[in-house]
Design a protein around this motif. Sequence first.
Motif, short mmCIF file in Angstrom:
data_model
loop_
_atom_site.label_atom_id
_atom_site.label_comp_id
_atom_site.label_asym_id
_atom_site.label_seq_id
_atom_site.Cartn_x
_atom_site.Cartn_y
_atom_site.Cartn_z
N UNK A 6 0.79 -1.23 0.00
CA UNK A 6 0.00 0.00 0.00
C UNK A 6 0.82 1.28 0.00
N UNK A 7 1.97 1.28 0.68
CA UNK A 7 2.73 2.54 0.77
C UNK A 7 3.37 2.95 -0.54
N UNK A 8 3.46 2.02 -1.51
CA UNK A 8 4.09 2.34 -2.80
C UNK A 8 3.06 2.44 -3.92
N UNK A 9 1.80 2.34 -3.60
CA UNK A 9 0.77 2.24 -4.63
C UNK A 9 -0.26 3.35 -4.50
N UNK A 10 -0.80 3.78 -5.63
CA UNK A 10 -1.91 4.74 -5.60
C UNK A 10 -3.21 4.09 -5.16
N UNK A 11 -3.29 2.78 -5.31
CA UNK A 11 -4.47 2.01 -4.92
C UNK A 11 -4.03 0.91 -3.97
N UNK A 12 -4.73 0.80 -2.85
CA UNK A 12 -4.41 -0.25 -1.88
C UNK A 12 -5.39 -1.40 -2.00
N UNK A 13 -4.85 -2.64 -1.99
CA UNK A 13 -5.71 -3.82 -2.06
C UNK A 13 -6.02 -4.38 -0.67
N UNK A 14 -5.69 -3.61 0.37
CA UNK A 14 -6.00 -4.01 1.74
C UNK A 14 -6.81 -2.91 2.41
N UNK A 15 -7.95 -3.27 2.97
CA UNK A 15 -8.78 -2.29 3.68
C UNK A 15 -8.20 -1.99 5.05
N UNK A 16 -8.21 -0.75 5.44
CA UNK A 16 -7.83 -0.39 6.81
C UNK A 16 -8.91 -0.89 7.76
N UNK A 17 -8.50 -1.71 8.71
CA UNK A 17 -9.46 -2.28 9.65
C UNK A 17 -10.02 -3.62 9.22
N UNK A 18 -9.44 -4.24 8.21
CA UNK A 18 -9.96 -5.50 7.68
C UNK A 18 -9.99 -6.60 8.73
N UNK A 19 -9.18 -6.49 9.80
CA UNK A 19 -9.18 -7.53 10.82
C UNK A 19 -10.54 -7.68 11.49
N UNK A 20 -11.35 -6.61 11.46
CA UNK A 20 -12.69 -6.70 12.05
C UNK A 20 -13.66 -7.49 11.17
N UNK A 21 -13.27 -7.75 9.94
CA UNK A 21 -14.06 -8.60 9.05
C UNK A 21 -13.53 -10.02 9.02
N UNK A 22 -12.32 -10.21 9.48
CA UNK A 22 -11.62 -11.48 9.27
C UNK A 22 -11.42 -12.29 10.54
N UNK A 23 -11.12 -11.63 11.65
CA UNK A 23 -10.80 -12.34 12.89
C UNK A 23 -12.06 -12.59 13.69
N UNK A 197 -22.21 -0.96 9.50
CA UNK A 197 -21.89 -0.82 10.92
C UNK A 197 -20.39 -0.70 11.13
N UNK A 198 -19.61 -1.46 10.34
CA UNK A 198 -18.15 -1.38 10.46
C UNK A 198 -17.63 0.00 10.11
N UNK A 199 -18.23 0.62 9.10
CA UNK A 199 -17.81 1.96 8.69
C UNK A 199 -18.25 3.01 9.70
N UNK A 200 -19.51 2.95 10.10
CA UNK A 200 -20.05 3.95 11.02
C UNK A 200 -19.39 3.90 12.40
N UNK A 201 -18.96 2.71 12.81
CA UNK A 201 -18.31 2.58 14.11
C UNK A 201 -16.81 2.85 14.07
N UNK A 202 -16.29 3.11 12.87
CA UNK A 202 -14.87 3.42 12.74
C UNK A 202 -13.96 2.21 12.70
N UNK A 203 -14.54 1.01 12.59
CA UNK A 203 -13.72 -0.19 12.47
C UNK A 203 -13.04 -0.25 11.11
N UNK A 204 -13.81 0.04 10.06
CA UNK A 204 -13.24 0.20 8.72
C UNK A 204 -12.97 1.67 8.49
N UNK A 205 -11.79 1.97 7.99
CA UNK A 205 -11.37 3.36 7.81
C UNK A 205 -10.91 3.59 6.38
N UNK A 206 -11.19 4.81 5.89
CA UNK A 206 -10.68 5.19 4.58
C UNK A 206 -9.20 5.54 4.64
#
Length: 216
Positions: A6-23, A197-206
Amino acid sequence: DFCDEPEFSKISMFLRGREYLDEKDKVIAIAGRFMPKTYCIENGGWIGDEMPPTDDTPGALAGPWFIKEADKNLGGAAIAIVGKPSEIMQHIKKNQRYVIQKHISHPLLTDDGHKTHVKFYVLLICEEDGVTWNLYTYKGSLLSISPNPWTPTDLSHETQVTIHRWPEPPDQTEGWKQHWSTMYEKCKQGTAEVIQKAIESGKLKGRPNQKQFEVF
């Protein structure tokens, strides 16, 4: 423009906060109402005041109990199955997080009695502004089926874990296709609710100034 770092790319293929969808212990915060009653273990002990009932509690022995490693998805390899709540702690390692769930009472089975689960695929995109999200669902999906017919008394993985990926899509699988139109709508609506809910609660972040997406 795009690479897998993500740090070298204009587009990231990993969502910020994805652990709240996965774990499995973290997803409770956003999807708890769609899950069986879930108990959590960390560092060899129960988290919070709640723990499974004792063996002599009515219904405690009516079906299998699943012990799932919270941060692993290994096609059933990270799951232990026991018949009694008193047997749970025999399978616990102190350096691992777990979720504990009792099997639901009346699972949806194929016509010939096999347990199934739907692998429901979605694409989630967040735009460069960090606040605009778009969710797309894939109607094809994938059906996984247990090798053996289901019974609450057989604790084998072949009976309790849906490890065979079926070659036909759900809407073409004989003995199950009659459920698909209703199931697809439920999956679509439930996924949208969880993501919102994940977005509104701040678990997923832009990621401001960086578009991000993930297929899961």
